[in-house]
Design an enzyme around this catalytic site. Structure first.
Site, PDB file in Angstrom:
ATOM      1  N   CYS A 161       0.809  -1.233   0.000  1.00 36.22           N
ATOM      2  CA  CYS A 161       0.000   0.000   0.000  1.00 36.22           C
ATOM      3  C   CYS A 161       0.838   1.278   0.000  1.00 36.22           C
ATOM      4  O   CYS A 161       0.288   2.369  -0.075  1.00 36.22           O
ATOM      5  CB  CYS A 161      -0.931   0.004   1.212  1.00 36.22           C
ATOM      6  SG  CYS A 161      -1.827  -1.525   1.418  1.00 36.22           S
ATOM      7  N   HIS A 293      -3.782   7.497   6.144  1.00 41.50           N
ATOM      8  CA  HIS A 293      -3.906   6.174   5.529  1.00 41.50           C
ATOM      9  C   HIS A 293      -5.309   5.632   5.815  1.00 41.50           C
ATOM     10  O   HIS A 293      -5.951   5.090   4.930  1.00 41.50           O
ATOM     11  CB  HIS A 293      -2.829   5.241   6.067  1.00 41.50           C
ATOM     12  CG  HIS A 293      -2.753   3.938   5.358  1.00 41.50           C
ATOM     13  ND1 HIS A 293      -2.496   3.836   4.010  1.00 41.50           N
ATOM     14  CD2 HIS A 293      -2.920   2.656   5.794  1.00 41.50           C
ATOM     15  CE1 HIS A 293      -2.492   2.564   3.647  1.00 41.50           C
ATOM     16  NE2 HIS A 293      -2.750   1.829   4.703  1.00 41.50           N
ATOM     17  N   GLU A 304      -2.425   4.546  13.755  1.00 40.75           N
ATOM     18  CA  GLU A 304      -2.126   5.778  13.012  1.00 40.75           C
ATOM     19  C   GLU A 304      -2.449   7.011  13.846  1.00 40.75           C
ATOM     20  O   GLU A 304      -1.691   7.988  13.842  1.00 40.75           O
ATOM     21  CB  GLU A 304      -2.895   5.822  11.696  1.00 40.75           C
ATOM     22  CG  GLU A 304      -2.478   7.009  10.831  1.00 40.75           C
ATOM     23  CD  GLU A 304      -3.078   6.999   9.439  1.00 40.75           C
ATOM     24  OE1 GLU A 304      -2.666   7.852   8.617  1.00 40.75           O
ATOM     25  OE2 GLU A 304      -3.958   6.160   9.162  1.00 40.75           O
ATOM     26  N   LYS A 325     -10.695   7.170   1.776  1.00 43.42           N
ATOM     27  CA  LYS A 325     -10.853   5.813   1.253  1.00 43.42           C
ATOM     28  C   LYS A 325     -12.314   5.370   1.117  1.00 43.42           C
ATOM     29  O   LYS A 325     -12.621   4.561   0.230  1.00 43.42           O
ATOM     30  CB  LYS A 325     -10.070   4.824   2.107  1.00 43.42           C
ATOM     31  CG  LYS A 325      -8.563   4.836   1.810  1.00 43.42           C
ATOM     32  CD  LYS A 325      -7.840   3.744   2.573  1.00 43.42           C
ATOM     33  CE  LYS A 325      -6.386   3.594   2.098  1.00 43.42           C
ATOM     34  NZ  LYS A 325      -5.527   4.709   2.484  1.00 43.42           N
ATOM     35  N   HIS A 330      -9.678   1.578  -1.026  1.00 45.41           N
ATOM     36  CA  HIS A 330      -8.260   1.348  -0.775  1.00 45.41           C
ATOM     37  C   HIS A 330      -7.685   0.699  -2.034  1.00 45.41           C
ATOM     38  O   HIS A 330      -7.847  -0.494  -2.265  1.00 45.41           O
ATOM     39  CB  HIS A 330      -8.077   0.435   0.436  1.00 45.41           C
ATOM     40  CG  HIS A 330      -6.650   0.334   0.893  1.00 45.41           C
ATOM     41  ND1 HIS A 330      -5.599   0.803   0.132  1.00 45.41           N
ATOM     42  CD2 HIS A 330      -6.090  -0.178   2.024  1.00 45.41           C
ATOM     43  CE1 HIS A 330      -4.469   0.588   0.777  1.00 45.41           C
ATOM     44  NE2 HIS A 330      -4.738  -0.012   1.921  1.00 45.41           N
ATOM     45  N   PHE A 389       1.388  -3.031   4.514  1.00 45.81           N
ATOM     46  CA  PHE A 389       1.776  -4.359   4.970  1.00 45.81           C
ATOM     47  C   PHE A 389       3.269  -4.544   4.682  1.00 45.81           C
ATOM     48  O   PHE A 389       3.796  -4.055   3.679  1.00 45.81           O
ATOM     49  CB  PHE A 389       0.990  -5.435   4.227  1.00 45.81           C
ATOM     50  CG  PHE A 389      -0.412  -5.654   4.744  1.00 45.81           C
ATOM     51  CD1 PHE A 389      -0.896  -4.979   5.845  1.00 45.81           C
ATOM     52  CD2 PHE A 389      -1.245  -6.570   4.113  1.00 45.81           C
ATOM     53  CE1 PHE A 389      -2.180  -5.180   6.314  1.00 45.81           C
ATOM     54  CE2 PHE A 389      -2.540  -6.801   4.574  1.00 45.81           C
ATOM     55  CZ  PHE A 389      -3.003  -6.107   5.682  1.00 45.81           C
TER      56      PHE A 389
END
Length: 404
Positions: A161, A293, A304, A325, A330, A389
């Site tokens: 990502c 994010h 976050e 998002k 996403h 990730f």
């Protein structure tokens, strides 16, 4: 170090074709999430995704699909053409002093999925002979470089990502250090295929309801697709050719957690933001808006928010934050590029986009994002975060351009 500016934007997303279409959708809170169904899946729990409309897909792919390209490359080409046209680049502006840096977390998902399904069902080895050039992660970057004759470095970062954000950051660095004068940079992803969708379902991170980042009742992310492309240039190059400068890209930070493969580390995310701030020559209090994010998963949003609080401290209370998002989904390797375009849109329109579907503040987060409606405000600097990730973090900072 040379100053780096943005002179072109291009996007393909569930909101439609075009960067301004994406920015409009995020400002008005108009979601591109649509129903999705796969004939290949006998049990599909999640039934929505931020996918392109059939009309947009047909426009991009054309009547006869290219035998060596699949959607991930077509999305990048469409967005790159828009960005290059807005930047006003001509053949004289490419060559060795123009790089390409386009990331993709997955690469050719459509071809992989079709080949696997055919082989699994039929045991047939009569598969797509062009599978390799379609599947390779660097297909989008290579097709864009060929389209425009950009013979400088052609890069493709596959960092989940953070692919789009890191790819833009690499373009930024190549220009700042004088390796190239300009770079076509961003991310592309065409991952809405049955097999890919199913493994994301099995990971139990997607919501079967609606995506609600930072909300107390959040329960997962929504998968998306598309491409975001920016034309980056040295300030000298842009001024020499009389380009319209959209903003300055002033800071890039990236690091790794070297810890858990799936759960972000707040301390490392905070360190990444500080690197970007230091490079931009800014204090945390100079940032007016953050495009987070903000996936809407329970763990990501807590971590976050913790990282943001560590960086911004007391100034967090006056900082506007949102996750867009729920509007564009996403988009994995394209996410950071699309979200930087959204953040630049906020900068240019002087309006912080909303976090749609927000219902209630989570006391474990104690953070109120811009809820449901855009907030007009004075914006001089914006930040966009990607937490991938693999523990790979990337932060980009854009500012209003000033010749001072």
């Amino acid at each position: 170090m040379r100053r780096v500016v943005v002179t072109g934007l291009g996007a393909v997303s569930a909101c439609g074709i075009g960067a301004e279409t994406l920015i409009d959708a995020t400002q008005t809170g108009t979601s591109g999430v649509k129903p999705i169904a796969f004939d290949d899946l006998d049990a599909q729990r999640v039934k929505t995704a931020a996918r392109l409309s059939e009309a947009d897909l047909a426009h991009i792919i054309g009547e006869k699909p290219h035998r060596m390209r699949e959607p991930v490359a077509e999305y990048a080409l469409t967005a790159a053409r828009e960005a290059v046209a807005q930047a006003g680049l001509t053949a004289a502006h490419f060559g060795d002093m123009c790089g390409v840096s386009i990331g993709s977390g997955f690469g050719g998902g459509q071809t992989l999925n079709r080949n696997y399904m055919k082989f699994g069902r039929e045991g047939s080895m009569r598969l797509d002979p062009m599978a390799v050039p379609k599947i390779m992660n660097n297909a989008a970057a290579s097709w864009v470089s060929m389209e425009f004759g950009a013979t400088g470095p052609a890069l493709c970062l596959a960092t989940a990502c953070s692919s789009g954000s890191q790819s833009i950051g690499m373009g930024f660095q190549m220009i700042a250090t004088g390796q190239v004068d300009r770079c076509i940079a961003g991310g592309s992803e065409g991952c809405l295929e049955s097999g890919v969708f199913r493994v994301w379902e099995l990971l139990r991170v997607m919501t079967a309801e609606v995506n609600r980042p930072f909300s107390k009742d959040r329960n997962g992310m929504i998968l998306g697709e598309g491409a975001g492309i920016l034309v980056l240039e040295s300030l000298e190059s842009a001024l020499d050719r009389g380009a319209n400068i959209l903003c300055e890209l002033s800071g890039f930070g990236t690091n790794s957690d070297a810890g858990d493969l799936l759960r972000p580390d707040p301390e490392r995310a905070a360190a990444c933001m500080r690197v970007a701030l230091r490079q931009a020559g800014l204090e945390a209090s100079d940032i007016d808006y953050v495009n987070a994010h903000g996936t809407g998963t329970v763990a990501n949003d807590v971590n976050e928010a913790t990282a943001l609080r560590e960086v911004f401290g007391e100034t967090l209370k006056g900082l506007e934050i949102s996750s867009t998002k729920p509007i564009h989904g996403h988009a994995l390797g394209a996410a950071g590029a699309l979200e930087l375009i959204v953040a630049i849109g906020a900068l240019r329109r002087q309006s912080a986009p909303p976090t749609v579907n927000f219902t209630e503040t989570d006391p474990k987060i104690d953070l109120l994002p811009v809820p449901n409606d855009a907030k007009p405000m004075a914006i001089n600097a914006v930040m966009s975060n990607s937490l991938a990730f693999g523990g790979i973090n990337a932060t980009l900072i854009a500012q209003r351009y000033s010749d001072g």
